[in-house]
Structure formats: structure tokens, C-alpha cells
Design a protein around this motif. Sequence first.
Motif, mmCIF file in Angstrom:
data_model
loop_
_atom_site.group_PDB
_atom_site.id
_atom_site.type_symbol
_atom_site.label_atom_id
_atom_site.label_comp_id
_atom_site.label_asym_id
_atom_site.label_seq_id
_atom_site.Cartn_x
_atom_site.Cartn_y
_atom_site.Cartn_z
ATOM 1 N N ALA A 105 20.244 -24.094 34.089
ATOM 2 C CA ALA A 105 20.908 -25.391 34.206
ATOM 3 C C ALA A 105 22.361 -25.154 34.592
ATOM 4 O O ALA A 105 22.976 -24.173 34.184
ATOM 5 C CB ALA A 105 20.831 -26.174 32.900
ATOM 6 N N GLY A 106 22.895 -26.063 35.390
ATOM 7 C CA GLY A 106 24.289 -25.938 35.802
ATOM 8 C C GLY A 106 24.855 -27.295 36.158
ATOM 9 O O GLY A 106 24.131 -28.279 36.332
ATOM 10 N N PHE A 107 26.152 -27.338 36.266
ATOM 11 C CA PHE A 107 26.814 -28.570 36.663
ATOM 12 C C PHE A 107 28.131 -28.211 37.342
ATOM 13 O O PHE A 107 28.664 -27.108 37.187
ATOM 14 C CB PHE A 107 27.103 -29.465 35.454
ATOM 15 N N VAL A 158 21.291 -17.025 53.287
ATOM 16 C CA VAL A 158 21.311 -18.481 53.182
ATOM 17 C C VAL A 158 20.411 -18.867 52.019
ATOM 18 O O VAL A 158 19.294 -18.363 51.869
ATOM 19 C CB VAL A 158 20.863 -19.167 54.490
ATOM 20 N N VAL A 159 20.910 -19.749 51.157
ATOM 21 C CA VAL A 159 20.124 -20.322 50.074
ATOM 22 C C VAL A 159 20.055 -21.819 50.326
ATOM 23 O O VAL A 159 21.068 -22.465 50.594
ATOM 24 C CB VAL A 159 20.742 -19.996 48.694
ATOM 25 N N LYS A 160 18.837 -22.375 50.293
ATOM 26 C CA LYS A 160 18.627 -23.762 50.711
ATOM 27 C C LYS A 160 18.395 -24.688 49.525
ATOM 28 O O LYS A 160 18.047 -24.246 48.429
ATOM 29 C CB LYS A 160 17.444 -23.822 51.686
ATOM 30 N N GLY A 161 18.596 -25.967 49.779
ATOM 31 C CA GLY A 161 18.585 -26.970 48.730
ATOM 32 C C GLY A 161 19.999 -27.207 48.231
ATOM 33 O O GLY A 161 20.888 -26.369 48.442
ATOM 34 N N PRO A 162 20.281 -28.348 47.580
ATOM 35 C CA PRO A 162 21.640 -28.641 47.117
ATOM 36 C C PRO A 162 22.162 -27.535 46.203
ATOM 37 O O PRO A 162 21.505 -27.155 45.243
ATOM 38 C CB PRO A 162 21.473 -29.951 46.341
ATOM 39 N N GLN A 163 23.347 -27.034 46.509
ATOM 40 C CA GLN A 163 23.940 -25.941 45.743
ATOM 41 C C GLN A 163 25.321 -26.309 45.221
ATOM 42 O O GLN A 163 26.159 -25.439 44.979
ATOM 43 C CB GLN A 163 24.025 -24.683 46.617
ATOM 44 N N GLY A 164 25.571 -27.612 45.064
ATOM 45 C CA GLY A 164 26.885 -28.055 44.619
ATOM 46 C C GLY A 164 27.279 -27.532 43.260
ATOM 47 O O GLY A 164 28.453 -27.280 42.996
ATOM 48 N N ALA A 165 26.306 -27.349 42.336
ATOM 49 C CA ALA A 165 26.630 -26.851 40.999
ATOM 50 C C ALA A 165 27.237 -25.462 41.061
ATOM 51 O O ALA A 165 28.042 -25.084 40.204
ATOM 52 C CB ALA A 165 25.376 -26.843 40.125
ATOM 53 N N LEU A 166 26.862 -24.684 42.078
ATOM 54 C CA LEU A 166 27.356 -23.315 42.211
ATOM 55 C C LEU A 166 28.464 -23.173 43.243
ATOM 56 O O LEU A 166 29.320 -22.305 43.118
ATOM 57 C CB LEU A 166 26.201 -22.379 42.584
ATOM 58 N N GLY A 191 18.199 -30.691 42.129
ATOM 59 C CA GLY A 191 19.625 -30.570 42.394
ATOM 60 C C GLY A 191 20.175 -31.818 43.046
ATOM 61 O O GLY A 191 19.465 -32.514 43.790
ATOM 62 N N ARG A 192 21.435 -32.102 42.748
ATOM 63 C CA ARG A 192 22.118 -33.222 43.382
ATOM 64 C C ARG A 192 23.107 -32.675 44.392
ATOM 65 O O ARG A 192 23.847 -31.727 44.105
ATOM 66 C CB ARG A 192 22.857 -34.064 42.341
ATOM 67 N N GLY A 193 23.133 -33.277 45.585
ATOM 68 C CA GLY A 193 24.035 -32.845 46.637
ATOM 69 C C GLY A 193 25.082 -33.896 46.954
ATOM 70 O O GLY A 193 24.858 -35.099 46.773
ATOM 71 N N TYR A 194 26.215 -33.423 47.464
ATOM 72 C CA TYR A 194 27.346 -34.327 47.740
ATOM 73 C C TYR A 194 28.115 -33.781 48.938
ATOM 74 O O TYR A 194 28.533 -32.624 48.947
ATOM 75 C CB TYR A 194 28.227 -34.387 46.489
ATOM 76 N N PRO A 232 24.687 -31.985 39.096
ATOM 77 C CA PRO A 232 23.865 -31.192 38.187
ATOM 78 C C PRO A 232 22.807 -30.384 38.940
ATOM 79 O O PRO A 232 22.445 -30.705 40.080
ATOM 80 C CB PRO A 232 23.210 -32.251 37.306
ATOM 81 N N LYS A 233 22.301 -29.364 38.283
ATOM 82 C CA LYS A 233 21.220 -28.547 38.835
ATOM 83 C C LYS A 233 20.384 -28.031 37.669
ATOM 84 O O LYS A 233 20.932 -27.654 36.631
ATOM 85 C CB LYS A 233 21.777 -27.368 39.639
ATOM 86 N N ALA A 234 19.067 -28.024 37.845
ATOM 87 C CA ALA A 234 18.175 -27.518 36.804
ATOM 88 C C ALA A 234 16.972 -26.861 37.456
ATOM 89 O O ALA A 234 16.506 -27.306 38.518
ATOM 90 C CB ALA A 234 17.722 -28.656 35.890
ATOM 91 N N SER A 235 16.477 -25.803 36.833
ATOM 92 C CA SER A 235 15.295 -25.147 37.371
ATOM 93 C C SER A 235 14.497 -24.493 36.253
ATOM 94 O O SER A 235 15.034 -24.178 35.182
ATOM 95 C CB SER A 235 15.671 -24.096 38.426
#
Length: 785
Positions: free
Chosen positions: A496-498, A206-214, A544-547, A525-528
Amino acid sequence: MKKLLFILMMMPIVILAQEKTVRGLISFNGEPLPGVNIIEKGTSNGVTTDFNGNYEIAVNSQATLVYSYLGFKTQELQVGESGTMNIVLEEDAQQLEGVEVQGFAGVVGRARKRTESVQSIPESVTALNSEGIEKNGINNVTNFAKLVPNLKLNSSQAAGINFLTIRGIPQIRNADAPVAFVIDGVTIPDPSLLNQELFDLALIEVVKGPQGALYGKNAIGGAINIYSKEPVNTTKNNLTLGYGNANALLTQFVSSGAIKKDKVFYRLSTQFKNFDGLLTNEFNDEKVDFSREFNARGQIIARITDNFKASATLQFIDVSGGAAYYSVNPTGNLFVDGFPGGALSPDPEDGNNVINHDEPGKSDIRNAFGNVSLEYTPGKVKIQSITSYNYVDRSLSGDLDFIPFDDFTQGETAETKTFNQELRLNNVASEGKINWSAGGFYQDIEKPFFQDGYNRDFDLNQLFYGIAADVINTTTTYALFGFIDYKITDKLTASAGFRYDNDTFKQEDHLSGDTFERSNDIVQPKASLSYQATENALIYANYGRGYRTGGFNPAVTDRFNRDFEDELTNNYEFGFKTSMWNNRFILNGSAFYTNFSNQQQYIFDLDTFYPGNYNYDKSKIIGFELDAKLRLTKYLDLLANYGFVDSEITEGGTTGGVNGTATDLSAFNGKKTPFVPQNNFNIGLESSFALTEKINFDGNINLNSTGKTYWDESNSDAFTTSAYQLLDARASVSFDNVKFTIWGNNILDKQYYTEYVPGSLFGGFDDFGWRGRPATYGASVSINF
């Protein structure tokens, strides 16, 4: 001049000719080895074998590869003409017999869609490879969630109705899960499959936090990755038989081998489980929590050339079990202080906690799943196509008033038909500053849903009281995505990802004859930024942005509108990962803040007999988590984790729509979000050692705690369950090709609720509680041949 131009033109070809992609499988005794380090000698270019023992690396065509793994002899091999190098490692007796206590071996995962050590991923990740899965007896996501801070999964009402909460974001009825659920690289959108039986696994993560970019839509709280064990070249079979209380039967058979050696491989995995139940219906003295499940999965992998691999998977699941066995008025204090259930908190140790209804409940799930994966690696770029189809058929029937009186009953059928097509490109790992991936995705989901029942029967003719829903919901998604890691320095990496999603939602209502449709265009979007402060210390910061998608309700009422809105989050996280004392002590942690818009909530309106969802305007979540592993001695490990969340409604807003009326939700401003445990922890001991030269022992014991939970927005003590703890234990002895295991779950027989439904939520006269499973225990024997 012409010669110079010719040389310049030929240089890229010469450079490419000097590079090649090498791939292979690392194994021992016919079993794959995850976490093996492969380094191009004399460089920093290296990779790690994945959870199925596979690796892939771009190297100089004249390179020497160094293979190393804790407890095994290091090997150095020159790259040959073939692009495939399968390696069998040998145990190192000196390492195995050494007095010095060794550190923990690295666990590998695929949180960012490529194989990496969990300790090097700048995300909050918990993962178990096959050895950890077996030692902990993980056979569903519920069991795995006990080992993960700020993750909880419960099932209720019927087979396939699940409630997953992650980092303060709950799953509600008739809505999607707050995580992407991925099996063998394929996203499974139907939340009824979240808690399916898991077996013959190579990885659960399990990976936590918004993962919509991936991972796309609905990964608002994270992603759960599950990978099956792949077929192997050597013929191997395993038979497992088990028995436990409540006539719990287990039969499992796995067979794998080569159809054509080194080219085509197969794996067949089957399982049957039976459980007669432990909870009794007082009305007819029959068990209500029974379940029977059959699973079958077949896989074929064909390595057509060194750089082209094709694989196919087929799976079938058939589940049947009890349904709708709520205990009514669990506190035993009806209408105290004017509220159903009274002012006392629902404690199953003190209250009624009695199941007593006249209508037997039953539920069924059938699932057929297939996917085809094609991988082509012409050079330093891998091209992958994944095509899948998933069909789920779910039904339930049972009592609705949950008392021994011929009154309301319920029935429900639902289907999900999903077609996925994904095309992905990524670079093959090599010594360089950039790693990247990109691709496109298409998904078509069709969900017919029919809900009826609500019959009244006073020993006269049945009078039909109404159909709540008869709809077909469809969702069509087109998406583009990309992700890149860039090493700014040897220690500092930016990512960075989107993902761009175009979703079209449509509902055909067969009761009203109406059709509703809307579309979304969402960018996630996602950035780290991560900094390798020392060899054993990583710090990172993520945004990260989640949806999570909204949908349509079956009707408009005073409590909800015809449609409910999509959820959106902005999440900020800071974390660290450290290992000390030669990897004998590992401590990871993170803190996060989530700004939440349109958080969804479920309600059943007893006035109209319609269920529906509505939204809070604004919410916020603050939390942190810690995860630690300590090797106390050569034979004993201490494992512990803790998660805390403060999930709060900040602006309730309004909801409802009949004749322009609306329900004011501002009274809930400052209240805790329902269904969210405020904290959880797990503490455990694990031990592995050799009893004799040929006999090995593995054992563990875990205490898991689920924190205080509010079940409605009022946060009344009458609708709050206190923290509870469950104790599980497992031990096994193995020799040659045989393993004996004994296990127990909730061995102290703690009574608890996994769901509590206050009557105030829907205008009912009673509260309802869903009882957790009592103590279960059993034994099994496993034979390899």
C-alpha cells in the motif's frame, strides 16, 4: 529485579550490535555484474545486485554471505569488521561448457524504488540492463518502446516535440507526458527531453499503470526509469566510431576510474552525432530531417565512510535539427465528400507524401542538468537526499502553410527551469516481513513560453499577423509520500502507498496583462496484493489512482476555455508472471481497466490563431498485454510481445467559453480516443555464441507493428492510418577489446506517418502528415582500453 530490568533495557542494544549493514560491488573483469544473488547462509535473507552491480543487506554480524550467479563459481565469505565487501567473481568453466541449455539470467529493475528482480515485482514491467541495451542498440526511448507492449513514442514538428502513448493514454501538445520520466533517480518534468539520445546506460525500464504514489504527478500511465552506468574503481576507457547513410557520424568516448582508489571515482561520457537527412524538400531540393547532437556527462562518486556516500552529476545536451516539414494534402484528394483530405485514409504509400515548402525549418534544444545525491546508512535505515536543477531552452522556426508560397510562418521559444529537492528514507533489505519507504518532495518549475510568427508576405512589407502567446507558467509542488510491503505469509504479500501533492499553478500573460492562479490538493493512493503460487509463478492485483496536471490556455475561444482541467484516473489491473522449463520460457501478462475523468485534447483554432487544450468529461480504457521469452536452443532466443487497448470517449461534455457559448462534444460519445494505436506487437530473434575461443557473435532481428490509429474524434476513415510494420536488425562480432557492429532500422524502407493532422481539427483547407524516417543503416567499431 534491578538486574532483570537492566537486562531488558540492554537487550535491544545487544540485538542491534549483532546486526550490521553490509554493502559492496560485485564485478568481473572490471565490469559490474547485475542480478548476482547474495544470501545470508542458513536463512532466507537475500538480495540481488542492482544494474550497476551494487548490493546492500542487513545481516547478523557473524553471518556468512553466499554469492552466486549463473556461469560463475559460488563464493562464501564471512562478514568482517568492515561494512564494505567488494567481490570479484570467477567464471565457472564447467557451467560455460556444459551441454545443458541454461535459462535466462534475471533482469533487475527499480520499478518500486528498490532493487528487485523484474519477475518478482507485482507490476507490469519491461526492463533492460546494460547487456540488453547494447545488444538491441537502444539509444533513445523510441527504440526501447518498440520492445514494450502498449507503449509508443513519436517525435514531430521539431526537436523536442514528442508524443508518447501508454496504455491508451496519449500525450498532447502543450501538455505533460503521461509518464514520470526519471533519470538517475531525478524526475525530469520537461517532456521535450523524453527522446534525448541515451548512451552509457546501466538500466532502462518502464513500469505501467498509475505510479503517482511512487513517482508523483503526471505518472498517470506509468514511469520510465533510466540509470547511467556508475564510475568504477578500475581505469577503463571506451572509444566508439560509427558511420551510416545520410552521412550519419557517431563519435563516443567514455572514461572511468578511481581518483582515490576505493574512495573517489569518476566517469566521463561524451557523444557527438550527425545526420544529414533523407527526406527532401521539393521546393529547394534540400534535406529537411537533418540533426546534430552533442552530449557530455560527468559523474563523481565519493565513498566517504562505509555508511556515507556522496555523488554528483553534470550533463549538457545541445541539439539542432530540421523543423516544420509536414507534407500537405497527403492523400492527394482535396475536398472529397466535403472534407479536407477526402474519404480516403492517409496512406503514405499511395498519397502525395510530398514535402514542398518555401520556408526552411530549424529547431534547437539546449539542456543543462546537475544533481547531488547524499546517502547515509547509520543502521538498517537508509537516508537519501537528492538535489537537482534542470534548464531547457527550446526554439523552432519554419513554414506554417507548408506550401511553396510566401504566406504564414511560425516561430516559438520555450524555457523550463526546474529545481527539485527530495528526502527519502527506506529500510535496508533484511529477513523480515516489512519493507517500507517514506519521504518528502519539493519542486519549483518556471516555463516562459513565446509563440509568434503567423507573418504574411506577398513580396511587400511583412505584415505582422499576431502573437499567439507570451506567458510565464510556474508550478510549485510540495509532496509527502509513503509505501510499504507486508508479507502476510511466505507466499502472500500486501502493498500500500500514497502520495499527497499540493500544486500551485500560476500564469502571467504579458499580452493581456492578466495573472491567473489556482491550487490543487491531490491524494494518489496505490494498493496491491501478490501471491507467489509456486517458486516460478506470481499472480497479482493492483489498484492505483493517476493524476496529470492541467494548465492555462493563451485565450478563451469557442473551442476551449482559458484553463483546462487536471486528468484523474482509477486503474484496476490483474497480472501474472511465470517462468518454466528451468527459466527457458518466461511468460508475463496483465489485463487492465481505466476509468478516466477530464481527458485532455489539443486543438489549433485557425479562426483565432490560438492553440489550446480542452477536456472530455469521461473516458474508459480496457486492454491487455503479453510478453514472452523462449530459449529455443543454446544459441537462439525467440522474443515476442503483444498489447491491445480499447480507449473510448464515453461522455464528451462541452467546451469553449466566448460570450457564454460552448462547443458540444456529445457527438463523440462512443468514439475512439485520438492518437492511440489500437494494438502493437514485436517479434524478434536473438543469438549469442562463440565463433572461436576468442571471437563472439551477437545478433538480433525485430519486427515491430503499430496498429490502426484514429487522428481525430470523428473516427472518420479519412483521418485514420492503418497498421504498419518496421523491421530492424543488428549484428556484432567481438574479440579481445574490440567490437564491430552493423545495424539497420526500417530496413524494408516502409513509408509511414508518425503524426497526421486533419484539417477539420483546426478549420484548415488541407491535411498534414509527418513522415517517419526511411531506412537507415550503418556500422561502428568500439575499442576498450
